[in-house]
Design an enzyme around this catalytic site. Sequence first.
Site, mmCIF file in Angstrom:
data_model
loop_
_atom_site.group_PDB
_atom_site.id
_atom_site.type_symbol
_atom_site.label_atom_id
_atom_site.label_comp_id
_atom_site.label_asym_id
_atom_site.label_seq_id
_atom_site.Cartn_x
_atom_site.Cartn_y
_atom_site.Cartn_z
ATOM 1 N N ARG A 225 0.689 -7.707 -7.603
ATOM 2 C CA ARG A 225 2.049 -7.554 -7.102
ATOM 3 C C ARG A 225 2.770 -6.457 -7.886
ATOM 4 O O ARG A 225 2.559 -6.308 -9.100
ATOM 5 C CB ARG A 225 2.836 -8.864 -7.222
ATOM 6 C CG ARG A 225 2.374 -9.944 -6.238
ATOM 7 C CD ARG A 225 2.721 -9.586 -4.801
ATOM 8 N NE ARG A 225 2.410 -10.646 -3.862
ATOM 9 C CZ ARG A 225 1.291 -10.739 -3.152
ATOM 10 N NH1 ARG A 225 0.351 -9.805 -3.316
ATOM 11 N NH2 ARG A 225 1.103 -11.719 -2.298
ATOM 12 N N HIS A 273 -1.104 -0.905 -0.363
ATOM 13 C CA HIS A 273 -1.272 -2.362 -0.298
ATOM 14 C C HIS A 273 -2.405 -2.733 0.673
ATOM 15 O O HIS A 273 -2.212 -3.498 1.618
ATOM 16 C CB HIS A 273 0.032 -3.044 0.118
ATOM 17 C CG HIS A 273 0.106 -4.479 -0.338
ATOM 18 N ND1 HIS A 273 1.275 -5.076 -0.727
ATOM 19 C CD2 HIS A 273 -0.852 -5.440 -0.467
ATOM 20 C CE1 HIS A 273 1.048 -6.343 -1.071
ATOM 21 N NE2 HIS A 273 -0.240 -6.577 -0.921
#
Length: 310
Positions: A225, A273
């Site tokens: 993250r 991502h």
Amino acid sequence: MMNVAIYLPSETKTQDWIRMMGELMPDWNFHPLTAVPDPEAIRYAVVWRPTTGCLRPFPNLKAIVSIGAGIDHVLADEDLPDLPIIRTVGTDLTQRMKEYVALHVLRHHRNMPALQASQARSEWAPVVVPPATRRRVGVMGLGNLGAEAAKCLSAIGFDVVGWARSPKTIDGVTTFSGAAGFGDFLDGTEILVNLLPLTDETRGILNNDTFNRLKRGASIINAARGPHLVDDDLLGALASGQIAAATLDVFHVEPLPSDHPFWQHPQITVTPHVASLIDAPTGSRIISRNLRAFEKDGTVADLADARRGY
């Protein structure tokens, strides 16, 4: 019929998921969360990055399903109902993460950025590196994804160490746990891979204190993250030479703003991502199984612990 609300920030992707979930579960009804005809009829919400308060209008929810292995994006809702949260994990997602981690560990190990720079200069400049057996790779986070990534790196031949909140045993991997083991885990590590869940304890863990414990010239891979990383600390560590290079798949703000210094930094590889990107066909199959199991038994193997944050 059981009624389910689905939410993704993209309306197009929401419709894709509704269509595929409907094909897999024709005896259930699926609706966009933003256009539910009868809020009291909704029993499950399948979401990715829900907005604060968006689940409150559904008084009869039984559970929330996270479209992904992490639940931090669900817990970010400051008005979240106190309900079970089901994670979405599976062999496809684990395989994709293993591929991503192996790819970028090998890139840093074999110093591919330097070879690519030489090619751009039309320069024949061989780079000699030690064999993988003499390269220490550290994996932070030894859950489903982290444990499999660590085993994959060990199978390639790397000297792999792992660190987690609680003790773990993994064949071929030397493991450390808790605050007491963190320093020993970092000492001598040359490539650091972050696959931790995002919690209050792990937020900002990729910082100067961590970087300075690594072997000078180490590389960083963050596929967990964005808020795990202190951006300015990384930029400073790259400038000083303490960190030689970084691969970043996750960011504080996504998409990464076009004016962010990471984009043009010569020592940073940016990926959007995609390390363990969940697609609608794969995710729908996993979620459909979990929904049927939860409806039948009131629990599933991938039930998250909201108090821990994962």
